[in-house]
Design a protein around this motif. Structure first.
Motif, short mmCIF file in Angstrom:
data_model
loop_
_atom_site.label_atom_id
_atom_site.label_comp_id
_atom_site.label_asym_id
_atom_site.label_seq_id
_atom_site.Cartn_x
_atom_site.Cartn_y
_atom_site.Cartn_z
N THR A 43 0.22 4.53 -4.14
CA THR A 43 -0.94 4.74 -3.29
C THR A 43 -1.05 3.64 -2.24
O THR A 43 -1.34 3.90 -1.07
N VAL A 44 -0.80 2.40 -2.67
CA VAL A 44 -0.81 1.27 -1.73
C VAL A 44 0.26 1.47 -0.66
O VAL A 44 0.05 1.20 0.52
N LEU A 45 1.44 1.96 -1.08
CA LEU A 45 2.52 2.20 -0.12
C LEU A 45 2.13 3.25 0.92
O LEU A 45 2.50 3.15 2.09
N VAL A 46 1.38 4.26 0.50
CA VAL A 46 0.90 5.28 1.45
C VAL A 46 0.00 4.64 2.50
O VAL A 46 0.13 4.91 3.70
N PHE A 47 -0.91 3.76 2.06
CA PHE A 47 -1.77 3.05 3.00
C PHE A 47 -0.96 2.16 3.94
O PHE A 47 -1.24 2.08 5.14
N PHE A 50 0.63 4.26 6.63
CA PHE A 50 -0.35 4.67 7.63
C PHE A 50 -0.71 3.52 8.56
O PHE A 50 -0.77 3.69 9.79
N LEU A 51 -0.94 2.32 7.99
CA LEU A 51 -1.31 1.17 8.81
C LEU A 51 -0.18 0.77 9.75
O LEU A 51 -0.42 0.43 10.92
N LEU A 52 1.06 0.82 9.25
CA LEU A 52 2.20 0.51 10.11
C LEU A 52 2.32 1.53 11.23
O LEU A 52 2.71 1.20 12.36
N PHE A 53 2.02 2.77 10.92
CA PHE A 53 2.08 3.80 11.96
C PHE A 53 1.04 3.54 13.04
O PHE A 53 1.31 3.72 14.24
N ILE A 54 -0.17 3.12 12.64
CA ILE A 54 -1.20 2.76 13.62
C ILE A 54 -0.73 1.59 14.47
O ILE A 54 -0.90 1.57 15.69
N ILE A 131 8.79 2.86 5.20
CA ILE A 131 8.24 1.57 5.61
C ILE A 131 9.30 0.73 6.29
O ILE A 131 9.05 0.07 7.31
N ALA A 132 10.53 0.74 5.75
CA ALA A 132 11.62 -0.02 6.37
C ALA A 132 11.89 0.46 7.79
O ALA A 132 12.09 -0.34 8.72
N LEU A 133 11.89 1.78 7.99
CA LEU A 133 12.11 2.33 9.34
C LEU A 133 10.96 1.96 10.27
O LEU A 133 11.18 1.65 11.45
N GLU A 134 9.75 1.98 9.75
CA GLU A 134 8.60 1.60 10.58
C GLU A 134 8.67 0.15 10.99
O GLU A 134 8.38 -0.20 12.14
N VAL A 135 9.03 -0.73 10.06
CA VAL A 135 9.17 -2.16 10.39
C VAL A 135 10.26 -2.35 11.45
O VAL A 135 10.10 -3.13 12.40
#
Length: 389
Positions: A43-47, A50-54, A131-135
């Motif tokens: 659940t934390v990873l989902v948040f 989302f935050l990284l996407f913002i 998350i890795a791709l977003e970073v």
């Protein structure tokens, strides 16, 4: 076609796509409420996703603004530079949209199936990959901002390296303590075979660190699991998990009557006996008689049995049959519960001595009476079944 492509390369189109992506994320968050919300790792990873996407969306606006600055500074190369940058930006935005959609779809699947996210390892790995791709995308955006705003050019003019200009070759040389080929002679130990010389290269620091770390880990592991025994070792963990699984299976079996088998069947009573009587009369009486006295099949009311006299044995014979004796398998006709009911009815016929009973067949089987309990004991003693020849 060119007009269509030029439209999607316009900055306004990029901004619109970023807004739509953020809007879709909010929409999915409201349309798919998780009534059984639990705060766990996934659940934390989902948040985090989302935050990284913002953050990526915000950086997208910044990149757009930095592109305007770059356009003013590099008017002569505006079309070439902006078109290439916008194309790459468009590709990354589309990739992020697809990744965000994949994350949302995975979340919907988990919610609809009512799976505990903390136990979904596959889901966790997928989210870590996103998350890795977003970073990585954020790092690219930061690099572009530094390029378009002239930060890289300013750093180079001061004799400094540009942002994120990493010399991987130098890092590799330092990590392995490699010597240049000009110093190879100093490493020669004097051994040569077919022109191949032996060099005294040092052990790479990363290997030495990993080796020492494994020793420290081994000492800690030995102390925790075999000396202090502060945690269960692998064998103990296996035994604990097996015991817990058996408890869960037993609880499940209690609530699933039709899952009874020849190992778990017990003697039933009351309405189950009456149901078993009806089933027996409609299916078994033709061979064993309406009162169990025996016809083609053996007598079911005496103490002699061909395949054992326990209720487990009776259940097994009804379920699998006895082909050599002409007894068919009934597991495709009756449910497990119905076989248990018929078995209980047959056992209830013991000692009834109907008229015209068939002669005994098989081996003598008697269920001994329970042993006398001590005067001060209230615990019931189970019946002990013995087989006599």
């Amino acid at each position: 076609m060119k007009k269509f492509a030029s439209f999607f390369l316009k900055p306004a189109a990029v901004v619109l796509l970023l807004l739509l992506a953020a809007g879709n994320a909010f929409a999915d968050g409201t349309a798919q409420p998780d009534t059984g919300f639990q705060l766990n790792v996934n659940t934390v990873l989902v948040f985090v996703i989302f935050l990284l996407f913002i953050l990526i969306a915000v950086l997208g606006f910044t990149v757009r603004s930095s592109m305007d600055i770059y356009r003013k500074r590099k008017a002569a190369e505006k079309e070439k530079e902006n078109t290439g940058a916008k194309t790459l930006l468009m590709i990354l935005v589309l990739c992020m949209l697809s990744l965000q959609g994949m994350a949302q779809e995975e979340t919907k699947v988990v919610m609809s199936a009512k799976i505990d996210l903390s136990e979904s390892t596959i889901m966790r790995n997928i989210m870590l990959f996103i998350i890795a791709l977003e970073v990585l995308t954020i790092l690219f955006f930061v690099k572009w901002i530094s390029f378009f705003t002239g930060i890289d050019e300013l750093r180079r003019s001061k004799g400094k390296k540009g942002l994120f200009n990493i010399d991987f070759k130098k890092i590799w040389v330092r990590a392995n303590k490699l010597k240049p080929i000009e110093e190879e002679a100093s490493l020669d130990v004097g051994h040569s075979y077919d022109g191949i010389r032996e060099l005294d290269n040092v052990t790479p620091p990363w290997f030495t660190i990993a080796f020492l770390a494994s020793i420290v880990f081994g000492i800690g592991y030995l102390w925790r699991y075999h000396v202090a025994e502060s945690a269960p070792n692998q064998i103990q963990e296996y035994e604990i998990e097996v015991a817990q699984a058996k408890i869960r299976i037993a609880e499940h079996m209690k609530n699933q009557k039709d899952l009874v088998d020849e190992n778990t069947v017990v003697m039933l009573s009351g309405a189950d006996i009456e149901t078993g009587k009806v089933l027996y009369a409609n299916n078994c009486a033709v061979c064993h008689g309406h009162e169990g006295q025996g016809k083609v099949g053996p007598n079911l009311t005496d103490e002699y049995w061909l395949h054992g006299g326990r209720i487990n044995d009776v259940f097994k014979v009804i379920k699998f049959g006895a082909v050599e004796k002409g007894m068919m398998s009934w597991k495709g006709v009756f449910s497990a519960t119905e076989i248990a009911q018929i078995s209980s009815y047959i056992k209830s016929l013991g000692g009834t001595k109907p008229a015209g009973a068939k002669e005994p067949q098989g081996e003598l089987y008697k269920e001994e009476a329970p042993a006398a309990a001590p005067a001060d004991s209230t615990a019931a003693q189970p019946a002990v079944a013995v087989l006599k020849k």
